[in-house]
Design an enzyme around this catalytic site. Structure first.
Site, mmCIF file in Angstrom:
data_model
loop_
_atom_site.group_PDB
_atom_site.id
_atom_site.type_symbol
_atom_site.label_atom_id
_atom_site.label_comp_id
_atom_site.label_asym_id
_atom_site.label_seq_id
_atom_site.Cartn_x
_atom_site.Cartn_y
_atom_site.Cartn_z
ATOM 1 N N HIS A 1 -1.941 -3.630 4.915
ATOM 2 C CA HIS A 1 -1.940 -3.206 6.570
ATOM 3 C C HIS A 1 -3.347 -3.148 7.011
ATOM 4 O O HIS A 1 -4.248 -2.707 6.258
ATOM 5 C CB HIS A 1 -0.972 -1.979 6.548
ATOM 6 C CG HIS A 1 -1.826 -0.916 6.075
ATOM 7 N ND1 HIS A 1 -2.323 0.219 6.808
ATOM 8 C CD2 HIS A 1 -1.857 -0.678 4.643
ATOM 9 C CE1 HIS A 1 -2.692 0.977 5.869
ATOM 10 N NE2 HIS A 1 -2.535 0.845 4.580
ATOM 11 N N ASP B 1 0.393 3.787 1.744
ATOM 12 C CA ASP B 1 0.445 4.268 2.985
ATOM 13 C C ASP B 1 1.882 4.732 3.578
ATOM 14 O O ASP B 1 2.843 3.780 3.476
ATOM 15 C CB ASP B 1 -0.275 3.456 4.032
ATOM 16 C CG ASP B 1 -0.766 4.147 5.165
ATOM 17 O OD1 ASP B 1 0.199 4.756 6.118
ATOM 18 O OD2 ASP B 1 -1.694 4.076 5.610
ATOM 19 N N ARG C 1 3.002 4.749 6.250
ATOM 20 C CA ARG C 1 3.383 4.085 7.606
ATOM 21 C C ARG C 1 3.736 2.711 7.128
ATOM 22 O O ARG C 1 4.244 2.014 8.082
ATOM 23 C CB ARG C 1 2.346 4.232 8.487
ATOM 24 C CG ARG C 1 1.683 5.546 9.085
ATOM 25 C CD ARG C 1 0.520 5.742 9.752
ATOM 26 N NE ARG C 1 -0.556 5.135 8.558
ATOM 27 C CZ ARG C 1 -1.694 5.114 8.794
ATOM 28 N NH1 ARG C 1 -2.440 5.578 10.143
ATOM 29 N NH2 ARG C 1 -2.876 4.755 7.994
ATOM 30 N N CYS D 1 0.796 -1.225 -0.086
ATOM 31 C CA CYS D 1 0.042 -0.038 -0.066
ATOM 32 C C CYS D 1 0.816 1.193 0.111
ATOM 33 O O CYS D 1 1.927 1.080 0.483
ATOM 34 C CB CYS D 1 -0.818 0.074 1.007
ATOM 35 S SG CYS D 1 -1.899 1.528 1.417
ATOM 36 N N CYS E 1 -6.231 0.192 6.844
ATOM 37 C CA CYS E 1 -6.055 0.967 5.401
ATOM 38 C C CYS E 1 -7.059 1.898 5.138
ATOM 39 O O CYS E 1 -8.335 1.505 4.976
ATOM 40 C CB CYS E 1 -5.812 -0.267 4.280
ATOM 41 S SG CYS E 1 -5.430 0.259 2.727
HETATM 42 CO CO CO Z 1 -3.642 1.489 3.023
#
Ligand code: CO
Length: 220
Positions: A98, A44, A46, A42, A101
């Protein structure tokens, strides 16, 4: 500030810290990359691929998009997969999503997000595929966690079903496809019981992995 000088400062410090530990590191890598892993994750912020698994530049070939989707007709993802499998000859393809999400959460909602809507339809499809089971989950957090897991398993299966991976297996290239989930709460990765090494394993692994997503929640 226009040139983001703090990032260039960071970069100099980073490059010299690597050279301190290994003076020929960049020289060696500049010749060629030879990563053992392809990571589909992803976007993301993080969930940074290299850091999570403690790998250096050169160790992992990476594709990231919103909610780690592997969609037929997505030339970006398919090109990365093709290059990873056919040119770099990665040994493992890891689909890593994750918990928490935002893409998965947005797909569960009704509000329109413009351009993102078409992309999120693929997650809505995962939701409908497993609706019979997911409807039994009353707690929103449980539903969200389960859909995050199921989405990853679906995307890992999509990797297995691409012509790229099917052809690789047909010519006896060794490739294992994995489904993993990462927790942004504690930084820990978990295997989702989907590790496929041949075409014959796809369906049984898929059934097993999706079953265990639901079992661990309904038997609580
Ligand atoms: Co995500």
């Amino acid at each position: 500030m226009r040139v983001l000088s703090h990032l260039f400062e960071n970069n100099k410090r980073w490059a010299s810290s690597i050279r301190e530990k290994d003076p020929t590191f960049f020289e060696r890598l500049s010749g060629q990359q030879n990563p053992e892993y392809l990571w589909i994750g992803c976007s993301d912020s993080r969930v940074p691929a290299n850091q999570i698994v403690g790998l250096l530049p050169g160790d992992i070939f990476v594709h990231r998009n919103v909610a780690n989707l592997v969609v037929n007709g997505d030339h970006n993802c398919q090109s990365v997969l093709q290059y990873g499998v056919e040119v770099l000859k990665v040994r493992h393809v890891i689909v890593c999503g994750h918990y928490g999400c935002g893409g998965v959460l947005a797909a569960l909602g009704q509000s329109s997000l413009g351009d993102l809507d078409a992309w999120l339809l693929h997650i809505k499809e995962v939701h409908s595929t497993h609706r019979r089971h997911l409807d039994g989950l009353q707690i929103p957090a449980e539903l969200h966690d389960a859909l995050c897991e199921l989405n990853i398993i679906e995307q890992a299966r999509n990797v297995c079903e691409t012509r790229i991976v099917q052809n690789a297996w047909a010519r006896e290239q060794i490739i294992d496809v994995h489904a993993w989930i990462y927790s942004i709460r504690d930084g820990i990765l978990k295997d989702l019981n989907f590790t496929v090494t041949s075409p014959a394993e796809v369906q049984p692994m898929y059934a097993n992995a999706t079953d265990s997503v639901m079992k661990k929640r309904t038997h609580r």
